[in-house]
Structures are given as structure tokens and as C-alpha cells.
Design a protein around this motif. Sequence first.
Motif, short mmCIF file in Angstrom:
data_model
loop_
_atom_site.label_atom_id
_atom_site.label_comp_id
_atom_site.label_asym_id
_atom_site.label_seq_id
_atom_site.Cartn_x
_atom_site.Cartn_y
_atom_site.Cartn_z
N ASP A 121 19.52 61.29 -17.86
CA ASP A 121 19.85 61.79 -16.52
C ASP A 121 21.29 61.42 -16.13
O ASP A 121 22.01 62.24 -15.54
N SER A 122 21.68 60.21 -16.47
CA SER A 122 23.04 59.76 -16.13
C SER A 122 24.08 60.54 -16.93
O SER A 122 25.13 60.93 -16.40
N LEU A 123 23.79 60.80 -18.20
CA LEU A 123 24.71 61.59 -19.02
C LEU A 123 24.80 63.03 -18.51
O LEU A 123 25.87 63.65 -18.57
N ASN A 124 23.69 63.54 -18.01
CA ASN A 124 23.73 64.88 -17.40
C ASN A 124 24.65 64.88 -16.19
O ASN A 124 25.38 65.86 -15.95
N GLY A 125 24.63 63.78 -15.44
CA GLY A 125 25.54 63.65 -14.30
C GLY A 125 26.99 63.62 -14.75
O GLY A 125 27.87 64.22 -14.11
N VAL A 126 27.25 62.92 -15.85
CA VAL A 126 28.60 62.89 -16.42
C VAL A 126 29.03 64.29 -16.83
O VAL A 126 30.15 64.73 -16.54
N ASN A 127 28.11 65.01 -17.49
CA ASN A 127 28.43 66.36 -17.96
C ASN A 127 28.72 67.32 -16.81
O ASN A 127 29.64 68.14 -16.88
N GLU A 128 27.94 67.22 -15.74
CA GLU A 128 28.14 68.10 -14.58
C GLU A 128 29.50 67.83 -13.93
O GLU A 128 30.24 68.77 -13.59
N ALA A 129 29.83 66.55 -13.76
CA ALA A 129 31.11 66.20 -13.15
C ALA A 129 32.27 66.59 -14.07
O ALA A 129 33.33 67.02 -13.61
N THR A 130 32.06 66.44 -15.38
CA THR A 130 33.09 66.82 -16.35
C THR A 130 33.35 68.32 -16.31
O THR A 130 34.50 68.77 -16.35
N GLN A 131 32.27 69.10 -16.23
CA GLN A 131 32.41 70.56 -16.16
C GLN A 131 33.15 70.97 -14.90
O GLN A 131 34.02 71.86 -14.92
N ALA A 132 32.82 70.31 -13.79
CA ALA A 132 33.51 70.60 -12.53
C ALA A 132 35.00 70.26 -12.64
O ALA A 132 35.85 70.99 -12.13
N LEU A 133 35.29 69.17 -13.33
CA LEU A 133 36.68 68.77 -13.54
C LEU A 133 37.43 69.81 -14.37
O LEU A 133 38.56 70.20 -14.04
N GLU A 134 36.78 70.29 -15.43
CA GLU A 134 37.42 71.29 -16.29
C GLU A 134 37.63 72.61 -15.56
O GLU A 134 38.59 73.34 -15.84
N ASP A 135 36.74 72.93 -14.62
CA ASP A 135 36.84 74.19 -13.88
C ASP A 135 37.82 74.11 -12.71
O ASP A 135 38.17 75.13 -12.12
N ASN A 136 38.25 72.90 -12.38
CA ASN A 136 39.14 72.70 -11.24
C ASN A 136 40.58 73.04 -11.63
O ASN A 136 41.16 72.42 -12.52
N SER A 137 41.16 74.03 -10.97
CA SER A 137 42.52 74.47 -11.31
C SER A 137 43.57 73.39 -11.06
O SER A 137 44.63 73.38 -11.70
N SER A 138 43.28 72.46 -10.16
CA SER A 138 44.25 71.40 -9.84
C SER A 138 44.47 70.43 -10.99
O SER A 138 45.45 69.69 -11.02
N LYS A 139 43.55 70.44 -11.95
CA LYS A 139 43.66 69.50 -13.07
C LYS A 139 44.87 69.79 -13.95
O LYS A 139 45.31 68.94 -14.72
N GLU A 140 45.40 71.02 -13.85
CA GLU A 140 46.51 71.42 -14.72
C GLU A 140 47.72 70.50 -14.56
O GLU A 140 48.47 70.28 -15.51
N VAL A 141 47.91 69.96 -13.36
CA VAL A 141 49.03 69.05 -13.12
C VAL A 141 48.86 67.77 -13.93
O VAL A 141 49.84 67.13 -14.32
N TYR A 142 47.61 67.42 -14.21
CA TYR A 142 47.31 66.17 -14.92
C TYR A 142 46.63 66.49 -16.27
O TYR A 142 45.80 65.71 -16.75
N GLN A 143 46.98 67.62 -16.85
CA GLN A 143 46.29 68.15 -18.01
C GLN A 143 46.22 67.17 -19.18
O GLN A 143 45.17 66.99 -19.79
N SER A 144 47.35 66.54 -19.50
CA SER A 144 47.35 65.63 -20.65
C SER A 144 46.42 64.44 -20.42
O SER A 144 45.71 64.01 -21.35
N ASP A 145 46.39 63.93 -19.19
CA ASP A 145 45.48 62.82 -18.86
C ASP A 145 44.03 63.27 -18.98
O ASP A 145 43.18 62.55 -19.53
N VAL A 146 43.75 64.46 -18.47
CA VAL A 146 42.38 64.98 -18.49
C VAL A 146 41.90 65.19 -19.92
O VAL A 146 40.76 64.84 -20.27
#
Length: 272
Positions: A73-98
Motif C-alpha cells: 500500500d505504501s509503495l502504491n502511494g509512492v507510485n501515485e505521487a511519482t506519477q503526479a510528479l512526472e505529469d506536472n509540467s513545472s518539474k521541467e525546471v528541475y528535470q535533472s533532479d527529478v
Amino acid sequence: MRLFARRIKLSTASIFCTIFFLTAALQARANEELNSLLKDINGISVHSYLAVNAYYNYSANSGDKSLLQDIVDSLNGVNEATQALEDNSSKEVYQSDVETILDELQTLKELLNTNIKFVKDEGYPDLRLSDDLARQNKDITEKLALVQEKIYIDAPPLKSTPQQKSRDLALLVAQMMTKYSARSSSSVAQTFQGSETDKTLDQLALDVDSVLTSLDKSVSEPEAKKTLNGAQTKWKFIRNSYVNYNDNNVNYVVNLYSIRMIESLRELSEQL
């Protein structure tokens, strides 16, 4: 001539006003997107600690299959948050870190699977593997914190909001609970010692007190206040266990109310 000059002044003022409000609107939109990114970062951090915490509990009680489900269940939570992070356009500014963090998360999942398999096969944890898991999780959290600090530089107002305070507090409680579980499990206790500068559980409890007091002063909306009161009630129930750790404390109870407190704080962050 005067009328013409006056019209020019009015037009210039109108242009400046338009530019000002447009800039403010764009900044507000940018802050909103960055705030969403902060939410994703916090979600990954909290759930990665919940996963490691669940593993510690499983390593000490390998016969309890429900603890395995807690890890899933906890890993599913990690996966959901990770997917949201990947879908967030603002991440491009921090792409290498992500991208680095995503690679590190994959390593964490592999380490979790390796640790779980060892416990299933042998009936006890491998201390070296447990240490690798703890270090990997801590490394990911530190990298996520660095991205968070970069966001604060780009959008300073987001750092001190009650919403972000509730997120950060949820992470702090998750870290404390994981440290407590490691300490309660003699087989993995030495794998979660941290650095010499790490605060002790009783010191961290004082930090929780401070943030809860701050939130109590700033949260006024009735529904949010009710949620905050729920988190405070749960904290009162387990605070003494964190401040005065001893082997007689029941780890299950501390875990139960810590997780419920984390859930309340994450719910609060959605209400603010």
C-alpha cells in the motif's frame, strides 16, 4: 495638446496596470503549479518512509501477512505521487533532479524486494541489506528536500504557508515513526542511527509541539480546524512514547496513531 497629453498618460497608466495584473496572475498560476509540485514531493517522501517503516515491522513479525500488504500500500502511494510528479509540467525546471530521484526510487523498490525476499527465506533480516535500504531512503529524502528548497527560492511565499507546514509535519511524524520502529526491532535497530547531528526522538517531539502550536494559531476554517484537532488528539496519545522511549511501549499502538496522525495532517493540507 493638453488633452492629447492627458490621453497618453491615461493610456500609459492603463498599459502599466494591465501589465501589473497580468504579471500577478501569471505569478499566481506559477505558484499554484509549484505548490502542486511540493505536494507530489511530500507524497513521495511520506510514503517512502511508510514503506520502510512497514518493512521494519514485517522483519520483526514475518508471520503477519498484513504487514506485507502495508508495504504494498505504501509503495502504491509512492507510485501515485511519482506519477503526479512526472505529469506536472513545472518539474521541467528541475528535470535533472527529478530524473535522478526517479532512478533512486527504482533502486529503493528493488532493495525493498530484496530485503523482503531475504526475510521470507530466512525468517530474519539481513543487517547489511537493511542498512542499504535505510541509507537509500534517506538519500532520496535529502534529494527531494533539495528540490523543495529550490522551489522555495523560486516561490518564497510557499515556504511558510500552513498548508506546507502540515505537509512537512506529516513527513516529520513519518520519519519519527520509522525511527521508532527500527529502534523497537532489535534486529534492525542499528540500521537507522543516522548522523551524529540527527535529533533524538524526544527533541523531534518538541518540534512537533512547535508546529502544531503554529498551525493552531493560523488555521481558522471550521472543517480544517476539526481535522487539526484530530491530529492534535492523536499526538497527545503517543507523545509520551516518543519522549520517553522504553521497551515496554507497544510499537503497534505508536504506529497506529502515528499513521492516523499523518493521514489527518495530509487531509488538513488538502483543506487549506
